[in-house]
Each structure stands twice: as C-alpha cells, then as structure tokens.
Design an enzyme around this catalytic site. Structure first.
Site, PDB file in Angstrom:
ATOM      1  N   SER A 112      30.674 107.771  11.563  1.00 16.94           N
ATOM      2  CA  SER A 112      29.525 108.784  11.758  1.00 16.94           C
ATOM      3  C   SER A 112      29.235 109.614  10.483  1.00 16.94           C
ATOM      4  O   SER A 112      27.918 109.637  10.292  1.00 16.94           O
ATOM      5  CB  SER A 112      29.690 109.631  12.868  1.00 16.94           C
ATOM      6  OG  SER A 112      30.132 108.820  14.227  1.00 16.94           O
ATOM      7  N   HIS A 133      25.953 102.131  10.089  1.00 17.12           N
ATOM      8  CA  HIS A 133      26.201 103.138  11.153  1.00 17.12           C
ATOM      9  C   HIS A 133      25.019 102.816  12.432  1.00 17.12           C
ATOM     10  O   HIS A 133      23.894 102.822  12.280  1.00 17.12           O
ATOM     11  CB  HIS A 133      25.507 104.423  10.650  1.00 17.12           C
ATOM     12  CG  HIS A 133      25.697 105.527  11.652  1.00 17.12           C
ATOM     13  ND1 HIS A 133      24.770 106.457  11.603  1.00 17.12           N
ATOM     14  CD2 HIS A 133      26.561 106.000  12.218  1.00 17.12           C
ATOM     15  CE1 HIS A 133      25.057 107.368  12.542  1.00 17.12           C
ATOM     16  NE2 HIS A 133      26.289 107.121  12.911  1.00 17.12           N
ATOM     17  N   GLU A 145      22.119 101.809  10.292  1.00 14.63           N
ATOM     18  CA  GLU A 145      21.645 102.534   9.048  1.00 14.63           C
ATOM     19  C   GLU A 145      22.790 101.497   8.059  1.00 14.63           C
ATOM     20  O   GLU A 145      24.101 101.539   8.444  1.00 14.63           O
ATOM     21  CB  GLU A 145      22.097 104.002   8.749  1.00 14.63           C
ATOM     22  CG  GLU A 145      20.947 104.847   9.467  1.00 14.63           C
ATOM     23  CD  GLU A 145      21.233 106.106   9.433  1.00 14.63           C
ATOM     24  OE1 GLU A 145      20.816 106.992   8.836  1.00 14.63           O
ATOM     25  OE2 GLU A 145      22.058 106.509  10.569  1.00 14.63           O
ATOM     26  N   ASN A 184      21.294 111.077  11.234  1.00 13.28           N
ATOM     27  CA  ASN A 184      21.956 112.491  11.717  1.00 13.28           C
ATOM     28  C   ASN A 184      21.403 113.580  10.736  1.00 13.28           C
ATOM     29  O   ASN A 184      21.512 114.739  11.190  1.00 13.28           O
ATOM     30  CB  ASN A 184      23.669 112.264  11.391  1.00 13.28           C
ATOM     31  CG  ASN A 184      24.009 111.900  12.581  1.00 13.28           C
ATOM     32  OD1 ASN A 184      23.251 112.246  13.653  1.00 13.28           O
ATOM     33  ND2 ASN A 184      24.855 110.921  12.676  1.00 13.28           N
TER      34      ASN A 184
HETATM   35  N1  LIG Z   1      30.611 107.470  19.931  1.00 11.37           N
HETATM   36  C1  LIG Z   1      29.557 107.518  19.120  1.00 11.37           C
HETATM   37  O1  LIG Z   1      28.145 107.749  19.664  1.00 11.37           O
HETATM   38  C2  LIG Z   1      29.364 107.011  17.619  1.00 11.37           C
HETATM   39  C3  LIG Z   1      28.173 106.811  16.948  1.00 11.37           C
HETATM   40  C4  LIG Z   1      28.174 106.119  15.779  1.00 11.37           C
HETATM   41  C5  LIG Z   1      29.500 105.873  15.282  1.00 11.37           C
HETATM   42  N2  LIG Z   1      30.514 106.325  15.821  1.00 11.37           N
HETATM   43  C6  LIG Z   1      31.761 106.140  15.010  1.00 11.37           C
HETATM   44  O2  LIG Z   1      32.404 104.753  15.470  1.00 11.37           O
HETATM   45  C7  LIG Z   1      33.581 104.897  15.341  1.00 11.37           C
HETATM   46  C8  LIG Z   1      34.365 104.790  16.623  1.00 11.37           C
HETATM   47  O3  LIG Z   1      33.900 105.567  17.593  1.00 11.37           O
HETATM   48  P1  LIG Z   1      34.257 105.335  19.151  1.00 11.37           P
HETATM   49  O4  LIG Z   1      33.181 106.272  19.669  1.00 11.37           O
HETATM   50  O5  LIG Z   1      34.039 104.065  19.267  1.00 11.37           O
HETATM   51  O6  LIG Z   1      35.565 105.629  19.266  1.00 11.37           O
HETATM   52  P2  LIG Z   1      36.503 105.191  20.635  1.00 11.37           P
HETATM   53  O7  LIG Z   1      37.534 106.457  20.574  1.00 11.37           O
HETATM   54  O8  LIG Z   1      35.886 104.867  21.877  1.00 11.37           O
HETATM   55  O9  LIG Z   1      37.103 103.871  19.863  1.00 11.37           O
HETATM   56  C9  LIG Z   1      38.139 103.925  18.695  1.00 11.37           C
HETATM   57  C10 LIG Z   1      38.992 102.818  18.947  1.00 11.37           C
HETATM   58  O10 LIG Z   1      39.649 102.499  17.986  1.00 11.37           O
HETATM   59  C11 LIG Z   1      40.965 102.269  18.159  1.00 11.37           C
HETATM   60  N3  LIG Z   1      42.092 102.281  17.136  1.00 11.37           N
HETATM   61  C12 LIG Z   1      42.446 103.470  16.664  1.00 11.37           C
HETATM   62  N4  LIG Z   1      43.118 103.175  15.478  1.00 11.37           N
HETATM   63  C13 LIG Z   1      43.267 101.838  15.215  1.00 11.37           C
HETATM   64  C14 LIG Z   1      43.776 100.862  14.321  1.00 11.37           C
HETATM   65  N5  LIG Z   1      44.382 101.404  13.630  1.00 11.37           N
HETATM   66  N6  LIG Z   1      43.344  99.625  14.483  1.00 11.37           N
HETATM   67  C15 LIG Z   1      42.599  99.055  15.620  1.00 11.37           C
HETATM   68  N7  LIG Z   1      42.202  99.781  16.419  1.00 11.37           N
HETATM   69  C16 LIG Z   1      42.352 101.248  16.231  1.00 11.37           C
HETATM   70  C17 LIG Z   1      41.511 103.147  19.302  1.00 11.37           C
HETATM   71  O11 LIG Z   1      42.572 102.720  20.254  1.00 11.37           O
HETATM   72  C18 LIG Z   1      40.145 102.890  20.003  1.00 11.37           C
HETATM   73  O12 LIG Z   1      40.083 101.835  21.008  1.00 11.37           O
HETATM   74  C19 LIG Z   1      34.074 106.365  14.626  1.00 11.37           C
HETATM   75  O13 LIG Z   1      34.276 106.178  13.254  1.00 11.37           O
HETATM   76  C20 LIG Z   1      32.778 107.207  15.222  1.00 11.37           C
HETATM   77  O14 LIG Z   1      32.834 108.223  14.392  1.00 11.37           O
HETATM   78  C21 LIG Z   1      30.620 106.632  16.869  1.00 11.37           C
END
Ligand SMILES: NC(=O)c1ccc[n+]([C@@H]2O[C@H](COP(=O)([O-])OP(=O)(O)OC[C@H]3O[C@@H](n4cnc5c(N)ncnc54)[C@H](O)[C@@H]3O)[C@@H](O)[C@H]2O)c1
Length: 300
Positions: A112, A133, A145, A184
C-alpha cells in the site's frame, strides 16, 4: 494477451481477490500463504465471490493452492506479492522468490505505502521488479497502479500494463516511486482537509461526508479534478487557489484530532466509534451499500 502463469503470494483479503481476477481472465494461477487456514480457504472464498458476482465459477479450477513457496513460483511468468505490510518480510520473501524463478520472471509487490525501491533494492535483477497497487476489493475496483522504479525496464512496465488491461483492470503507469503513488496521495490530501474541518469546528464528521456525496462526489466518476479545472477554466482555478490554498490544512504530519481518536481507542468500526459511532447493524449496512454500489457500476 497470451496465457501466463501467475503466482500470488499471500491469500488474504487482497491476494485471493487478485488470484480470482487473473483466473477469470484465463490465466493459470498458483497461490501460497504461510498460514495453512488462509491457504485452505482461498479457493472456496474465490468461488463464493464469483458466485455472488454472477461470474464464471469454473475459473476457480485454474487456481492451484501450494503450501510451498518454491512450488508456487517455480514456473511463474509473473509473481505478485500480497503478504502483510512489513518491509523486512517483503524483502526476505523476494530474495527467496528470486532464488526459485527464471531470470525473466516479473516480480511485483502490492504494497500500500512501502516504497517499491526499498522492497526491491536487494534483488539481483532489479529491472524485472515493480509495484502493482490494487484497490479493495480487487475484483470490483478497476484501478491497478503500476509503479516503475529507477531500475525497472520499460519492457517490464509495458508487459505488466498489458497483463492487467487484458484482465479487465484499468492500469495507471506511475513513473516515479513516490510515497502513496497517485491514488493514495490524492485520497489522503482530501482526508487531511476533511479531518481538519471537523477539528476546527467548521462542521461535524457526518456533514463532511454529506457535503462530498451531494456535490463533487456526484461528478467524480465522470469528471476528474483536472478535467473539471479545464471545464471551469484554469484562470478561475487560479483565482480560487489564491484565496483558498492559504486557508486549507498544509501541516506535514497527521492531525492531532486523529492522533487523539487513536489514543482514546476510538478506532472506527473496530471499536464501534471513530469520527462517528457505529452499531454492528450500521457497519454491516455501510459495507453492503459500498459493495452494491461497486457492483452496480461494474454492471452498468
Ligand atoms: N486491504 C487493502 O485494502 C489493501 C489495498 C491495497 C494494498 N494492500 C496491501 O496488500 C498487502 C496484503 O494486504 P491484505 O489486506 O490482503 O492483508 P491480509 O492480512 O488480509 O493478508 C496477508 C496474507 O499474507 C499472509 N502471509 C504473511 N506472511 C507470509 C509469507 N511469508 N508467505 C506467504 N504468506 C504470508 C498472511 O497469512 C495473510 O493471509 C499488504 O501489503 C497491504 O498493504 C491492501
């Protein structure tokens, strides 16, 4: 776009949705997660989303869960990482991925806010790495993005843009790896002023949201700010900025009002109160309204 082998790392909120989009576009997708439960439920969550959206549920068959990272990425043309927002974790992960993939496999992070440059600096072949992104939910919000670093090759940017466009997304090329990318930065410039209006007693939180939804929010889906500036005239825009910009919030850090909410445990939906109070029913209603709205726009 030729069929590609896609690997998605992290099967959480974003990862399973990204896998869904690529599978629906006809690509073979592997997905992995370090938490067994998250991996075990990935396919059923994708199938449920596809069913809800009226999309082809058989796309789920193109998604292969892999418990082992090496198995997930070995044959991949493209790897996208969506693990927790943690820089050392992402750096270690990409170092491990690079040891298992071909020299020409494209590597992308869905971070993010972490600079792509920081995540990818330790790679042997930094020209194949970039940011992508996505926005939540990945299967309903079109923007992705595509963030270029100082090392990313133009061919990798171009191929990644085409990959996402062919999958029905709206990719936007971010030519410099700046914090917040484009979306963002814009969004949080607005949030800073929204919070400042409440902090300074000009109106309450509900009024800020009502004003936006009843005014320029109505036009935003078809009229971006720079189209709007041209429409009214750059001369009028300049006159407005001469008066308004000195008055709006330009503090470099977060608002003390926001800091106090967090310090007081007013965390929004999580605690039942943030800028406003939220009952469980109100929370569910707002979430449902957003999804219904996004679906209606997609289907229009
Ligand atoms: N939630 C949002 O709205 C959003 C939007 C854009 C970007 N993001 C970004 O996307 C990424 C994921 O966010 P999310 O909301 O899906 O989080 P989430 O917590 O729902 O999912 C993250 C997943 O990664 C897994 N994980 C952690 N360490 C790991 C590893 N070493 N190997 C494999 N899997 C692993 C976790 O078990 C979990 O299932 C982050 O970088 C976040 O900032 C999130």
């Amino acid at each position: 776009m030729a069929k590609a082998k896609i690997a998605v790392i992290g099967a959480g909120l974003m990862g399973h949705g990204i896998a869904q989009v690529f599978a629906l576009a006809g690509h073979d997708v592997t997905i992995t997660d370090s938490v067994a439960q998250s991996l075990a439920t990935a396919k059923s969550r994708i199938a449920a989303n596809l069913r809800d959206l009226g999309d082809d549920e058989t796309a789920t068959s193109r998604v292969t869960p892999c418990a082992d990272l090496t198995d997930a990425v070995r044959d991949a043309d493209y790897v996208v990482e969506a693990v927790s927002e943690d820089l050392p974790l992402k750096q270690q992960l990409f170092a491990a991925i690079e040891r298992c993939v071909r020299a020409d496999t494209v590597l992308a992070s869905n971070t993010s806010v972490i600079p792509i440059t920081s995540i990818m600096q330790g790679l042997q072949r930094r020209q194949r790495a970039l940011g992508t992104h996505w926005w939540n939910p990945p299967f309903l919000v079109p923007l992705v993005e595509v963030i270029e670093t100082q090392w990313t090759s133009p061919q990798v940017v171009d191929w990644t843009m085409r990959l996402h466009e062919a999958a029905g997304k709206k990719p936007a090329h971010v030519k410099k790896d700046v914090p917040g990318f484009i979306g963002n930065r814009l969004q949080h410039a607005l949030w800073r002023e929204a919070i400042s209006l409440v902090e300074h007693g000009i109106c309450d939180a509900a009024t800020v949201d009502a004003v936006i939804k009843a005014s320029f929010g109505r036009r935003l889906p078809v009229l971006g700010p720079l189209e709007n500036a041209d429409l009214v005239g750059t001369d009028l825009t300049l006159a407005i900025h001469n008066t308004v910009l000195p008055a709006i919030d330009s503090r470099p850090g977060p608002s003390p009002y926001l800091e106090k909410l967090v310090a007081d445990g007013k965390l929004g939906f999580k605690s039942g109160e943030g800028f406003r109070k939220w009952s469980p029913d109100e929370q569910a209603a707002l979430r449902a309204k957003v999804v219904a709205h996004l679906k209606a726009i997609r289907d229009a």
